[in-house]
Design a protein around this motif. Structure first.
Motif, PDB file in Angstrom:
ATOM      1  N   ASP A  37       0.838  -1.193   0.000  1.00 35.93           N
ATOM      2  CA  ASP A  37       0.000   0.000   0.000  1.00 35.93           C
ATOM      3  C   ASP A  37       0.879   1.251   0.000  1.00 35.93           C
ATOM      4  N   PRO A  38       0.850   2.048  -1.078  1.00 33.29           N
ATOM      5  CA  PRO A  38       1.727   3.228  -1.136  1.00 33.29           C
ATOM      6  C   PRO A  38       1.283   4.355  -0.214  1.00 33.29           C
ATOM      7  N   THR A  39       0.084   4.247   0.354  1.00 32.57           N
ATOM      8  CA  THR A  39      -0.378   5.287   1.264  1.00 32.57           C
ATOM      9  C   THR A  39       0.006   5.009   2.706  1.00 32.57           C
ATOM     10  N   ALA A  40       0.546   3.806   2.974  1.00 29.78           N
ATOM     11  CA  ALA A  40       0.874   3.406   4.352  1.00 29.78           C
ATOM     12  C   ALA A  40       2.352   3.606   4.625  1.00 29.78           C
ATOM     13  N   ARG A  41       2.656   3.935   5.862  1.00 33.71           N
ATOM     14  CA  ARG A  41       4.041   4.039   6.317  1.00 33.71           C
ATOM     15  C   ARG A  41       4.221   3.028   7.437  1.00 33.71           C
ATOM     16  N   LEU A  98       5.941  -9.761  -2.096  1.00 31.03           N
ATOM     17  CA  LEU A  98       6.378  -8.382  -2.206  1.00 31.03           C
ATOM     18  C   LEU A  98       7.067  -8.159  -3.553  1.00 31.03           C
ATOM     19  N   ARG A  99       6.520  -7.205  -4.299  1.00 25.60           N
ATOM     20  CA  ARG A  99       7.106  -6.873  -5.598  1.00 25.60           C
ATOM     21  C   ARG A  99       7.067  -5.364  -5.768  1.00 25.60           C
ATOM     22  N   GLY A 100       7.989  -4.866  -6.526  1.00 27.57           N
ATOM     23  CA  GLY A 100       8.023  -3.444  -6.801  1.00 27.57           C
ATOM     24  C   GLY A 100       9.058  -2.706  -5.975  1.00 27.57           C
ATOM     25  N   LYS A 101       8.966  -1.372  -6.005  1.00 27.05           N
ATOM     26  CA  LYS A 101       9.993  -0.520  -5.414  1.00 27.05           C
ATOM     27  C   LYS A 101       9.601  -0.109  -3.996  1.00 27.05           C
ATOM     28  N   PHE A 102      10.548  -0.310  -3.087  1.00 20.98           N
ATOM     29  CA  PHE A 102      10.382   0.073  -1.688  1.00 20.98           C
ATOM     30  C   PHE A 102      11.446   1.104  -1.314  1.00 20.98           C
ATOM     31  N   LEU A 103      11.130   1.856  -0.276  1.00 18.21           N
ATOM     32  CA  LEU A 103      12.087   2.817   0.258  1.00 18.21           C
ATOM     33  C   LEU A 103      12.101   2.691   1.773  1.00 18.21           C
ATOM     34  N   LEU A 104      13.280   2.598   2.332  1.00 20.33           N
ATOM     35  CA  LEU A 104      13.474   2.657   3.783  1.00 20.33           C
ATOM     36  C   LEU A 104      14.251   3.918   4.100  1.00 20.33           C
ATOM     37  N   VAL A 105      13.756   4.695   5.076  1.00 20.69           N
ATOM     38  CA  VAL A 105      14.359   5.979   5.418  1.00 20.69           C
ATOM     39  C   VAL A 105      14.519   6.062   6.928  1.00 20.69           C
ATOM     40  N   HIS A 125       6.048   1.539   0.243  1.00 18.77           N
ATOM     41  CA  HIS A 125       6.066   1.109  -1.152  1.00 18.77           C
ATOM     42  C   HIS A 125       5.853   2.308  -2.061  1.00 18.77           C
ATOM     43  N   LYS A 126       6.588   2.361  -3.134  1.00 18.34           N
ATOM     44  CA  LYS A 126       6.438   3.437  -4.104  1.00 18.34           C
ATOM     45  C   LYS A 126       5.160   3.219  -4.924  1.00 18.34           C
ATOM     46  N   ARG A 127       4.686   4.282  -5.534  1.00 18.02           N
ATOM     47  CA  ARG A 127       3.519   4.175  -6.410  1.00 18.02           C
ATOM     48  C   ARG A 127       3.984   3.659  -7.776  1.00 18.02           C
ATOM     49  N   ASP A 128       3.868   2.352  -7.960  1.00 17.24           N
ATOM     50  CA  ASP A 128       4.232   1.734  -9.233  1.00 17.24           C
ATOM     51  C   ASP A 128       3.173   0.705  -9.584  1.00 17.24           C
TER      52      ASP A 128
END
Length: 526
Positions: free
Chosen positions: A64-68, A132-139, A154-157
């Protein structure tokens, strides 16, 4: 790896301190393990520079790209941990159950140096997993509480799915099982204080399945003179003194020679092998025969053939047995018999986990004043106790004067725990017939009474293996029984010999095979 090592005492933690294994085909691996320790969380691990760089994600990763998702950067783990699914013993770091929730490959999509990214406080990772597929970002974020807290999203892809929740997918991608199912019947545990390659213990190793010796192999033994070379079970053995009497005759029977013993050993080895394979063997040797004084021989001699399986005990102190015979193939048992081992006593733990028993043991040890009928009565009382508890247990004759009962257990309890369990059970049984039982340690202090011996539940303590001969006249055998046979009129401790027990196996099968089903959890005794 420095942080990982500093947080663990490798004499106690089940996670390995091993060297990293190379990635297949140059691909970077990732794994997500659903881990129930003090609380449920998901361990997200990326292969970077030979280790698994790891984050604990309490709510699990999401598409879900809206979740952190909060992610706590934790210690690196060795690559060998990637495939682990099973149980980490409680009381140790990370104790709990683990499933492989997702796995696959990944690559950094912003740089060629993910280690530098992590050090700088971010990681851009494109995942190719089963879930899990696609682009993720950890910050990394400044939490102010001293923890290395990050955010994962998750990025919006094209792989993004709004509302996607890890808890809607609670099964393993390896086994299809849930954490509850793995916890109830684990297939693996981690061992502590051993190299990583040996840390993952298979709790259900395959039962060896080997054919009996051929008619030609048995005929070749008969055709040998007093000594010679015998090809059996795929090995060539030098056998000696084949006409020597090793077991005196019983009334109405011929004595048993070494040739007879080797024939029996070769024939029974495929049946006995499951109880010996993967276990150190203590050999009770009688080179001059059962009519003489025997001695224990544990150290595998230097002259043993190179092909003979063996185990080097890493816990051996100076002067103790360092290398044991391990009967992982039938010819090794024939070699031991030719070496004068008339009795075979295998450890009740496996070499893969020598400190963890696979059986709980009840040894009904009769005293000089104990009648055979009283031994059988004690066995029947234990039978009733096991039936009441719903515990699977399997009796066998010792081949001497007693009866033993083996209780299969799932690997996990220590010897101290199984010993305490058996002691409590047997003391309860003993209260029913107090005039028959003594709890004194010294034989001279027991007044001739029987002892319900729970002390055999200890590392390197052994009971005679199923189908092993005993060093007595007629070559009696420690033969498994059915519980119903405790009521048979013919029952006596030396009822079966090397000349008769194979016919019994052919007629009834292996009555002891149930002890190999090591999935039983001992109930709490109140």
């Amino acid at each position: 790896m420095g942080t990982y090592r500093s947080m663990r005492d490798f004499a106690h933690t089940p996670e390995p301190a091993g060297a990293p294994a190379p990635a297949a085909d140059g691909e970077r691996r990732f794994v997500v393990q659903r881990h129930r320790a003090r609380r449920l969380h998901y361990d997200v691990r990326f292969e970077i520079d030979g280790v698994l760089v790891s984050w604990a994600v309490p709510k699990g990763p999401t598409l879900d790209p809206t979740a952190r998702r909060m992610a706590v950067h934790v210690e690196d783990h060795p690559l060998e941990y990637e495939a682990f699914e099973g149980v980490i013993p409680h009381g140790q770091y990370g104790g709990g159950d683990v499933i492989v929730w997702d796995r696959g490959t990944w690559h950094p999509y912003k740089s060629d140096d993910p280690a530098a990214e992590v050090a700088g406080g971010q990681l851009h990772a494109e995942l190719h997993g089963e879930r899990l597929r696609g682009k993720f970002l950890l910050v990394r974020r400044d939490s102010g509480d001293g923890k290395d807290q990050w955010l994962m999203f998750h990025k919006r892809d094209e792989h993004a799915v709004v509302g996607w929740d890890a808890e809607d997918h609670p099964t393993s991608v390896v086994s299809g099982r849930t954490n509850d199912e793995v916890a109830a019947h684990p297939d693996h545990i981690w061992r502590s204080g051993v190299p990583a390659a040996q840390a993952d213990v298979d709790l259900h190793p395959p039962v060896p399945d080997v054919p009996p010796p051929t008619d030609d192999e048995l005929a070749a033994l008969d055709d040998l003179g007093a000594s010679g070379t015998w090809d059996v079970h795929g090995r060539r053995l030098r056998v000696t003194n084949l006409d020597k009497v090793l077991f005196p005759a019983r009334d109405g029977e011929a004595p048993v020679t070494k040739r007879d013993l080797l024939r029996y050993t070769a024939c029974v080895a495929p049946v006995a092998l499951p109880y010996l394979a993967g276990r150190a063997l203590n050999m009770h040797r009688f080179p001059q025969g059962a009519g003489t004084r025997g001695f224990w021989h544990k150290q595998l001699p230097d002259h043993a053939p190179d092909w003979v399986p063996r185990w080097d005990n890493p816990a051996a102190d100076p002067g103790e047995t360092s290398t044991y015979l391990v009967v992982d193939e039938p010819a090794a048992l024939v070699w031991a018999a030719n070496f004068g081992a008339l009795e075979w006593h295998a450890w009740t733990s496996r070499t893969a986990a020598p400190d963890l028993p696979t059986y709980a043991l009840v040894d009904l040890d009769p005293g000089p004043a104990t009648a055979w009928e009283d031994v059988v009565l004690l066995a029947r009382l234990h039978r009733d106790a096991f039936e009441h508890l719903g515990v699977r247990a399997f009796p066998k004759l010792t081949g001497r004067r007693g009866i033993q009962i083996w209780v299969p257990v799932a690997v996990g309890p220590t010897f101290d725990e199984t010993r305490a369990w058996v002691e409590r059970l047997s003391r309860t049984v003993g209260k029913v017939v107090p005039d028959l039982v003594s709890w004194r340690w010294e034989v001279s202090e027991r007044g001739g009474q029987a002892r319900l011996d729970y002390t055999q539940n200890a590392v390197n303590k052994t009971l005679v293996a199923p189908y092993s001969p005993r060093a007595s006249a007629g070559a009696p055998v420690s033969a498994p029984l059915s519980w119903d046979e405790l009521d048979a009129d013919w029952l006596r401790p030396d009822a079966f010999t090397v000349r008769t027990v194979l016919d019994r196996v052919a007629e009834h099968g292996d009555l002891f095979r149930g002890v190999l089903e090591g999935d039983q959890v001992l109930p709490r005794l109140t």
